[in-house]
Every structure is written in C-alpha cells, then in structure tokens.
Design a protein around this motif. Structure first.
Motif, PDB file in Angstrom:
ATOM      1  N   ASP A 181       0.837  -1.198   0.000  1.00 49.22           N
ATOM      2  CA  ASP A 181       0.000   0.000   0.000  1.00 49.22           C
ATOM      3  C   ASP A 181       0.879   1.258   0.000  1.00 49.22           C
ATOM      4  O   ASP A 181       2.023   1.202   0.447  1.00 49.22           O
ATOM      5  CB  ASP A 181      -0.853  -0.017   1.281  1.00 49.22           C
ATOM      6  CG  ASP A 181      -2.130   0.784   1.141  1.00 49.22           C
ATOM      7  OD1 ASP A 181      -2.340   1.414   0.089  1.00 49.22           O
ATOM      8  OD2 ASP A 181      -2.928   0.775   2.100  1.00 49.22           O
ATOM      9  N   ASP A 182       0.335   2.357  -0.499  1.00 46.77           N
ATOM     10  CA  ASP A 182       1.038   3.648  -0.460  1.00 46.77           C
ATOM     11  C   ASP A 182       2.435   3.550  -1.056  1.00 46.77           C
ATOM     12  O   ASP A 182       3.364   4.190  -0.571  1.00 46.77           O
ATOM     13  CB  ASP A 182       1.159   4.163   0.986  1.00 46.77           C
ATOM     14  CG  ASP A 182      -0.186   4.269   1.690  1.00 46.77           C
ATOM     15  OD1 ASP A 182      -1.213   4.332   0.989  1.00 46.77           O
ATOM     16  OD2 ASP A 182      -0.213   4.295   2.925  1.00 46.77           O
ATOM     17  N   PHE A 183       2.588   2.752  -2.102  1.00 46.13           N
ATOM     18  CA  PHE A 183       3.921   2.514  -2.650  1.00 46.13           C
ATOM     19  C   PHE A 183       4.550   3.826  -3.118  1.00 46.13           C
ATOM     20  O   PHE A 183       3.910   4.641  -3.762  1.00 46.13           O
ATOM     21  CB  PHE A 183       3.863   1.524  -3.819  1.00 46.13           C
ATOM     22  CG  PHE A 183       5.232   1.109  -4.294  1.00 46.13           C
ATOM     23  CD1 PHE A 183       5.950   0.142  -3.618  1.00 46.13           C
ATOM     24  CD2 PHE A 183       5.813   1.713  -5.407  1.00 46.13           C
ATOM     25  CE1 PHE A 183       7.226  -0.230  -4.032  1.00 46.13           C
ATOM     26  CE2 PHE A 183       7.082   1.349  -5.833  1.00 46.13           C
ATOM     27  CZ  PHE A 183       7.790   0.375  -5.139  1.00 46.13           C
ATOM     28  N   ILE A 203       0.048   2.298  -5.997  1.00 47.29           N
ATOM     29  CA  ILE A 203       0.797   3.550  -6.141  1.00 47.29           C
ATOM     30  C   ILE A 203       0.068   4.659  -5.401  1.00 47.29           C
ATOM     31  O   ILE A 203      -1.117   4.913  -5.646  1.00 47.29           O
ATOM     32  CB  ILE A 203       0.961   3.914  -7.630  1.00 47.29           C
ATOM     33  CG1 ILE A 203       1.669   2.762  -8.373  1.00 47.29           C
ATOM     34  CG2 ILE A 203       1.708   5.230  -7.793  1.00 47.29           C
ATOM     35  CD1 ILE A 203       1.585   2.871  -9.884  1.00 47.29           C
ATOM     36  N   ASP A 204       0.782   5.307  -4.510  1.00 51.08           N
ATOM     37  CA  ASP A 204       0.155   6.300  -3.644  1.00 51.08           C
ATOM     38  C   ASP A 204      -0.442   7.473  -4.428  1.00 51.08           C
ATOM     39  O   ASP A 204       0.071   7.882  -5.476  1.00 51.08           O
ATOM     40  CB  ASP A 204       1.173   6.828  -2.634  1.00 51.08           C
ATOM     41  CG  ASP A 204       0.499   7.580  -1.510  1.00 51.08           C
ATOM     42  OD1 ASP A 204      -0.195   6.933  -0.707  1.00 51.08           O
ATOM     43  OD2 ASP A 204       0.626   8.827  -1.452  1.00 51.08           O
ATOM     44  N   LYS A 205      -1.504   8.015  -3.863  1.00 57.66           N
ATOM     45  CA  LYS A 205      -2.227   9.142  -4.450  1.00 57.66           C
ATOM     46  C   LYS A 205      -1.330  10.351  -4.736  1.00 57.66           C
ATOM     47  O   LYS A 205      -1.589  11.112  -5.670  1.00 57.66           O
ATOM     48  CB  LYS A 205      -3.346   9.529  -3.486  1.00 57.66           C
ATOM     49  CG  LYS A 205      -4.204  10.702  -3.915  1.00 57.66           C
ATOM     50  CD  LYS A 205      -5.322  10.931  -2.906  1.00 57.66           C
ATOM     51  CE  LYS A 205      -6.237  12.065  -3.346  1.00 57.66           C
ATOM     52  NZ  LYS A 205      -5.530  13.344  -3.523  1.00 57.66           N
ATOM     53  N   ALA A 237      -3.376   2.270  -9.232  1.00 58.16           N
ATOM     54  CA  ALA A 237      -3.184   3.679  -8.916  1.00 58.16           C
ATOM     55  C   ALA A 237      -4.306   4.134  -7.992  1.00 58.16           C
ATOM     56  O   ALA A 237      -5.481   3.868  -8.250  1.00 58.16           O
ATOM     57  CB  ALA A 237      -3.167   4.524 -10.183  1.00 58.16           C
ATOM     58  N   GLU A 238      -3.933   4.791  -6.897  1.00 59.63           N
ATOM     59  CA  GLU A 238      -4.908   5.219  -5.883  1.00 59.63           C
ATOM     60  C   GLU A 238      -5.261   6.698  -6.053  1.00 59.63           C
ATOM     61  O   GLU A 238      -4.432   7.496  -6.484  1.00 59.63           O
ATOM     62  CB  GLU A 238      -4.306   5.103  -4.479  1.00 59.63           C
ATOM     63  CG  GLU A 238      -3.936   3.720  -4.053  1.00 59.63           C
ATOM     64  CD  GLU A 238      -3.533   3.718  -2.577  1.00 59.63           C
ATOM     65  OE1 GLU A 238      -4.284   3.121  -1.799  1.00 59.63           O
ATOM     66  OE2 GLU A 238      -2.509   4.320  -2.213  1.00 59.63           O
ATOM     67  N   GLY A 239      -6.462   7.034  -5.667  1.00 60.24           N
ATOM     68  CA  GLY A 239      -6.844   8.448  -5.588  1.00 60.24           C
ATOM     69  C   GLY A 239      -7.080   9.117  -6.930  1.00 60.24           C
ATOM     70  O   GLY A 239      -6.834  10.308  -7.101  1.00 60.24           O
TER      71      GLY A 239
HETATM   72 CA    CA Z   1      -2.702   6.531   1.465  1.00 61.15          CA
END
Ligand code: CA
Ligand code: C2E
Ligand code: CA
Ligand code: CA
Length: 280
Positions: A181-183, A203-205, A237-239
């Motif tokens: 998480d939050d890479f 991949i972090d936001k 990909a996050e966010g």
């Molecule tokens: Ca995060």
C-alpha cells in the motif's frame, strides 16, 4: 494536551502528549464501540483501467459514533494502534469483509471473480496470532483465500525484514494475496521487493494528483509500471479523481484504478448495485 475540545475523537495526533487519563478514556471509548457494534465497513471500488469493470473492493473502517456522527479512520486508527485495540478492531474488519464478500457471491453471479482488500496495521502485522486470525476469518466465511488481498505498507516491511518475510510467506501459504500500500512513500529497496511474495503494488495518491500535468510524476509512475511488469505484480493507482488522470495512467499501462472518479467508499448495498450493472 487535547486539541479535540469536548471529546477525544477529533484528529488524534500521535505527537501530542496525552495524559494517562486521556489515554485510558480513548481506550475505554474504542472498547465500548467494539462491544456496541459502532464500527462499520465501507467498500471502495477498484476497477480495471481499460474496461472499468469492478475487480475488487477495499474495506475501509468507519466509526458510527452515537454523538459525533460518522468518523473516518484518522479519528481513531492511530489511537487504536497505540493502545493495541487495533488488533481486535482489525480482526473485526477482516471478518466483516470476508463475510461480506461471501454474501455478495451468494447474492450476485457477478461477484464470482470479485476480490476484497483489507488493510493491516503495523501492530496487527506483528501480532503472533495474525495468520491464525486470517485462516479463521476465511474458514468462518467460507471464502477461498485467493479472494482476499491483505494490504501492508513499505514501512511495516522494512521495520524488521526477516520477521516480515516470515509472516508474508505464512500468509502466502494460506493462499491470500498481498499488496504493498502507499507505494513510493516509504523506502523499500528493490532487492527486498524482489524477495517478497507480493502480488500487487498500490501507487500512492501523491503520485497520481498531478500525473496529468507533471512529467516527473509520469516518469515515476511509468517506472513503477515497469517494475510491476518485471516482477509480475499488478499495479493499482490510488486516488484517481479526474478523467485526465485516468487517461494518463491508462496510457502508462497501470492495471487497476481506485478513486472518487470510479466510486467513493460505499455501503455494501451500493456495491451490489454496481455488480448488477456489470451483469447487464
Ligand atoms: Ca494513502
Ligand atoms: P488507505 O489504505 O491508503 O486507503 C485509501 C484512502 O484514500 C481512503 O481513506 C479512501 O477513502 C481515500 N480515497 C480513495 N480514493 C480517493 C480519491 O479519489 N480522493 C481522495 N481525496 N481520497 C481518496 P479513508 O477511508 O479515510 O482511510 C484512510 C486510511 O485509514 C487508509 O488509507 C488506511 O491507512 C487506514 N484504514 C482504513 N481502514 C482501515 C482498517 O480497517 N484497518 C487499518 N489498519 N487501517 C485502515
Ligand atoms: Ca489501503
Ligand atoms: Ca493506500
């Protein structure tokens, strides 16, 4: 030492000093909430970047506080982590998420391939009973292990790499999948990453926010996409909030996406509706 005013649940800042009394109060409040079923789990869609098909949902905990309303994790996770209640709370979330996926499967044929992602905290990851808890949650829900993805952060891995490796392999032994998480926000070295049984890189936001306008972010995300391909890990990909971000990330070749553009964390009923649309 309390910034929160009349209650202890406004943003918990781990750097502030809490009195013994305040700590005891927070512990009692979270214990009370656990006993009185005040926690809830919301589920956020993770979609295929090209087809937009629902691939997975991430379980995200909330506290339905009788006086303060719906509280997000920033109001209580750090506190629960500090006093150890994250272990029973995390276990509860895990059990809820497994049971919920089993129910979706029973209710909708479109849920057959759906996965559920559950966040682990550092303390849970170090807890000696974790592997047993996970096995039990799966067995009690009647869920196959491959449908569960556990999310851990880089810092949790790097704190004690040898023990972390053992835990990861024990979890892998059950058949569950593992995601980082939050890479990009921690400092995992590539050589370690290669040795770990990781299936997914999230991949972090912070790398997504300006990816549509910042060439440096494009280069970074592109490098992670290449890393994922080389190590046979899926990338998420996050966010993602806008079409422009989505377009850019899709062209880079990121596999999956998560973000408000595709759906906010939602009640289980809403996920069931999304599944119904998938079938139609
Ligand atoms: Ca995060
Ligand atoms: P996370 O694991 O990185 O989860 C993603 C967070 O980003 C979620 O916040 C989600 O609502 C938010 N998010 C998703 N898409 C977007 C977007 O497009 N824009 C913006 N601005 N935000 C987006 P949430 O639910 O508030 O959770 C915050 C953090 O709390 C999580 O970050 C995770 O570290 C922790 N957390 C949540 N549930 C649990 C849990 O059950 N156990 C543990 N240990 N931690 C949890
Ligand atoms: Ca997560
Ligand atoms: Ca994350």
């Amino acid at each position: 030492a309390k910034r929160a005013g009349r209650n202890g649940y406004a943003i918990f800042d781990p750097t502030m000093t809490l009195s013994v009394l305040e700590e005891a109060q927070q512990r009692a409040d979270i214990e009370h909430a656990l006993e009185h079923d005040e926690f809830r789990v919301l589920y956020q869609p993770v979609v295929d970047m090209t087809t937009q098909q629902l691939i997975a949902v991430e379980a995200l905990v909330r506290w339905q506080h009788p006086r303060d309303g719906l509280l997000g994790p920033y109001h209580f996770i750090a506190s629960a982590e500090a006093n150890g209640l994250i272990v029973p709370l995390g276990r509860w979330v895990l059990r809820q998420a497994c049971a919920q996926l089993a129910r979706w499967r029973a209710e909708s044929p479109a849920a057959a391939g759906l996965h559920v992602n559950v966040n682990l905290s550092a303390r849970q990851f170090q807890y000696a009973g974790l592997v047993e808890d996970v096995a039990e949650a799966l067995a009690d829900a009647g869920l196959d292990a491959a449908s569960l993805t556990l999310e851990i952060t880089e810092s949790m891995l790097m704190a004690d790499i040898e023990t972390a490796k053992e835990t990861l392999y024990a979890l892998r032994g059950l058949g569950v999948r593992l995601a980082i998480d939050d890479f990009g926000t921690g400092y995992s070295s590539l050589s370690y990453l290669k040795q770990l049984p990781v299936d997914v890189i999230k991949i972090d936001k912070t790398f997504v926010d300006e990816v549509h306008i910042d060439e440096d972010d494009v280069a970074l995300v592109d490098a992670v996409a290449g890393l994922g391909q080389a190590l046979k890990m899926k990338t998420v990909a996050e966010g993602i909030e806008t079409d422009a971000q989505w377009d850019t990330l899709r062209k880079i070749g990121i596999d999956h996406g998560q973000g408000y553009l595709f759906g906010r964390p939602a009640e289980q009923e809403r996920i069931l509706e999304m599944l119904a649309v998938t079938v139609a």
